[in-house]
Design an enzyme around this catalytic site. Structure first.
Site, PDB file in Angstrom:
ATOM      1  N   CYS A  65      14.272   3.882  -6.002  1.00 45.30           N
ATOM      2  CA  CYS A  65      12.849   3.677  -5.694  1.00 45.30           C
ATOM      3  C   CYS A  65      12.573   4.413  -4.380  1.00 45.30           C
ATOM      4  O   CYS A  65      13.234   5.405  -4.089  1.00 45.30           O
ATOM      5  CB  CYS A  65      12.518   2.187  -5.607  1.00 45.30           C
ATOM      6  SG  CYS A  65      13.387   1.335  -4.296  1.00 45.30           S
ATOM      7  N   CYS A  77       0.837  -1.206   0.000  1.00 43.99           N
ATOM      8  CA  CYS A  77       0.000   0.000   0.000  1.00 43.99           C
ATOM      9  C   CYS A  77       0.869   1.253   0.000  1.00 43.99           C
ATOM     10  O   CYS A  77       0.508   2.273  -0.584  1.00 43.99           O
ATOM     11  CB  CYS A  77      -0.914   0.007   1.217  1.00 43.99           C
ATOM     12  SG  CYS A  77      -2.119  -1.311   1.173  1.00 43.99           S
TER      13      CYS A  77
HETATM   14  N1  ATP Z   1       6.079  -9.952  10.235  1.00 39.68           N
HETATM   15  C1  ATP Z   1       5.497  -8.907  10.841  1.00 39.68           C
HETATM   16  N2  ATP Z   1       5.654  -8.741  12.176  1.00 39.68           N
HETATM   17  C2  ATP Z   1       5.087  -7.688  12.802  1.00 39.68           C
HETATM   18  N3  ATP Z   1       4.345  -6.756  12.186  1.00 39.68           N
HETATM   19  C3  ATP Z   1       4.164  -6.883  10.861  1.00 39.68           C
HETATM   20  C4  ATP Z   1       4.726  -7.955  10.121  1.00 39.68           C
HETATM   21  N4  ATP Z   1       4.387  -7.809   8.829  1.00 39.68           N
HETATM   22  C5  ATP Z   1       3.646  -6.678   8.759  1.00 39.68           C
HETATM   23  N5  ATP Z   1       3.516  -6.123   9.967  1.00 39.68           N
HETATM   24  C6  ATP Z   1       2.788  -4.890  10.301  1.00 39.68           C
HETATM   25  O1  ATP Z   1       1.539  -4.930   9.656  1.00 39.68           O
HETATM   26  C7  ATP Z   1       1.105  -3.592   9.396  1.00 39.68           C
HETATM   27  C8  ATP Z   1       0.565  -3.557   7.988  1.00 39.68           C
HETATM   28  O2  ATP Z   1      -0.233  -2.426   7.835  1.00 39.68           O
HETATM   29  P1  ATP Z   1      -0.143  -1.370   6.654  1.00 39.68           P
HETATM   30  O3  ATP Z   1       0.323  -1.985   5.418  1.00 39.68           O
HETATM   31  O4  ATP Z   1      -1.444  -0.661   6.623  1.00 39.68           O
HETATM   32  O5  ATP Z   1       0.922  -0.412   7.308  1.00 39.68           O
HETATM   33  P2  ATP Z   1       2.241   0.362   6.935  1.00 39.68           P
HETATM   34  O6  ATP Z   1       3.314  -0.602   6.629  1.00 39.68           O
HETATM   35  O7  ATP Z   1       2.423   1.280   8.093  1.00 39.68           O
HETATM   36  O8  ATP Z   1       1.839   1.230   5.676  1.00 39.68           O
HETATM   37  P3  ATP Z   1       2.703   1.911   4.522  1.00 39.68           P
HETATM   38  O9  ATP Z   1       3.014   0.755   3.593  1.00 39.68           O
HETATM   39  O10 ATP Z   1       1.778   2.910   3.944  1.00 39.68           O
HETATM   40  O11 ATP Z   1       3.919   2.488   5.146  1.00 39.68           O
HETATM   41  C9  ATP Z   1       2.292  -2.678   9.610  1.00 39.68           C
HETATM   42  O12 ATP Z   1       2.106  -1.925  10.795  1.00 39.68           O
HETATM   43  C10 ATP Z   1       3.478  -3.640   9.751  1.00 39.68           C
HETATM   44  O13 ATP Z   1       4.483  -3.183  10.634  1.00 39.68           O
END
Ligand code: ATP
Length: 394
Positions: free
Chosen positions: A352, A203
């Site tokens: 990127c 996202c």
């Molecule tokens: N293996 C993992 N362990 C712990 N948390 C995870 C893991 N994989 C993903 N996450 C968490 O899941 C969430 C996914 O939510 P989302 O994609 O909406 O957030 P984001 O990464 O903050 O968004 P963006 O991509 O806009 O920066 C994140 O907060 C990420 O840190």
């Protein structure tokens, strides 16, 4: 059990002792639904649900779980709240920016219902942590945003015989399902192979309509409530796909593929998903200062002795780009369609957002015989950060 899951599943959780008068009042709009009743609410009170990620999907999931009276909620995340999260990660607010997502989410849940037990697991879920963590919960909800974590959640849940609810969102579209190896198909029956590294965007790279997370996150909690209470027909064996641009829902049937070997152990999921295949060599990298020096010496744009190439998406390029760079998205490099336009006799510098996609592009071009390449370490984020501090020094 057939793939369409016509037979109801048994309730996942034993009921707690009687509800207190305050609980009976608070949850009265659930209790008066005949199928849920006091018994169903007591099952919710006794339930222990682990949510992976307190992000776009995790936010509505966590809030609705707490509001529904789920007694114990675990949260796994290792990220900090960024201002760009607030467009959809509604459990966080302005005061949380810069702080841990877990602290912010736990605070919000405590305000919504102080009786809920919130367990914070501030860590990156991986093969070394998943099994011990999952063992303490009845149900897992996967609100993560990457394939390595999704396969890990699937396999760990399968090894422990636990069900989990999965959701994903991207741009205008969302998907939701339930996987439970003991009673039906799993994520591996839906996606037997991980997509090639770089073939799918997060996202943060491709964007997402904020409120879509509310739609899919709410559906995920509805599935969790049905699994816990044993009420209704879950999405086990089916995937719902929501297209918010055209306001349509579609349903896919997922069948167990008997040719897929059962999971016997956890693996290296980064490697499985090709993330670790990205070259880690620092010899392939160029730093921001070095790039600035190159740009200062190269003269007029167009008269360049090297090409600066942005491999992100058009929307990201339009938002912010390094001056003089040309957009060639990663998918066009991976598909090979732009190779005829890319010079082999000039140096290429790829960049990127943070350095992952440019590393993938570099590896791809190298496999096509290109040799004169570097990619920007830390991507445009490092560029913005470092050029800002250079401006201050100046
Ligand atoms: N293996 C993992 N362990 C712990 N948390 C995870 C893991 N994989 C993903 N996450 C968490 O899941 C969430 C996914 O939510 P989302 O994609 O909406 O957030 P984001 O990464 O903050 O968004 P963006 O991509 O806009 O920066 C994140 O907060 C990420 O840190």
């Amino acid at each position: 059990m057939n793939a369409r899951n016509a037979t109801p599943l048994p309730p996942l959780v034993e009921p707690a002792a009687e509800l207190t008068p305050a609980e009976a009042e608070r949850y009265s709009r659930h209790v008066i639904i005949p199928e849920i009743g006091s018994l169903g609410q007591r099952r919710l009170k006794n339930a222990r649900v682990l949510v992976i990620g307190a992000g776009g999907l995790g936010s509505p999931v966590l809030l609705y779980l707490a509001a529904a009276g789920v007694g114990t909620i675990g949260i796994v995340d290792d990220d900090l709240v960024d201002a760009s999260n607030l467009q959809r990660q509604i459990i966080h607010d302005v005061s949380s920016v810069g702080g841990s997502k877990l602290a912010s989410a736990a605070r919000a849940l405590g305000e919504l219902d102080p009786a809920v037990t919130v367990r914070c697991h501030e860590l990156r879920l991986d093969s070394s942590t998943a099994l011990a963590l999952f063992a303490d919960y009845d149900l897992i909800i996967d609100g993560s945003d990457n394939f390595a974590t999704r396969y890990l959640v699937n396999d760990a849940a399968a090894l422990l015989g636990k069900p989990y609810v999965w959701g994903s969102v991207y741009r205008f579209e969302g998907q939701v399902s339930v996987f439970w190896e003991r009673h039906g198909p799993t994520y591996r029956d839906l996606f037997p192979e991980a997509p090639p590294a770089g073939a799918s965007l997060s996202c943060g790279e491709g964007g997402v309509l904020g409120m879509l997370c509310g739609v899919i996150g709410s559906m995920m909690v509805a599935e969790a409530v049905k699994l816990i209470t044993g009420v209704g027909r879950t999405l086990l064996g089916r995937v719902l796909l929501f297209d918010s641009q055209n306001a349509t829902w579609r349903e896919l049937t997922v069948r167990k593929d008997e040719s897929i070997a059962p999971i016997t152990e956890l693996i290296d999921y980064e490697l499985f998903c090709g993330v670790a295949a990205v070259p880690a060599s620092t010899d392939d990298e160029i730093g921001v200062h070095e790039l600035v020096a190159l740009l200062l010496t190269r003269g007029e744009i167009g008269d360049a002795n090297f090409e600066l190439i942005d491999v992100r998406e058009r929307g990201e390029h339009d938002l912010v780009a390094i001056p003089g760079s040309r957009l060639i998205t990663l998918d066009r490099i991976v598909s090979g369609e732009v190779l005829s336009e890319l010079p082999r006799d000039r140096d290429l510098v790829l960049y990127c957002k943070a350095g992952t996609r440019s590393a993938i592009a570099l590896a791809e071009l190298r496999s096509q015989g290109y040799t004169r390449m570097k990619h920007l370490s830390g991507g445009v984020l490092a560029w913005l950060h470092e050029t800002e501090s250079m401006r201050h020094q100046y």
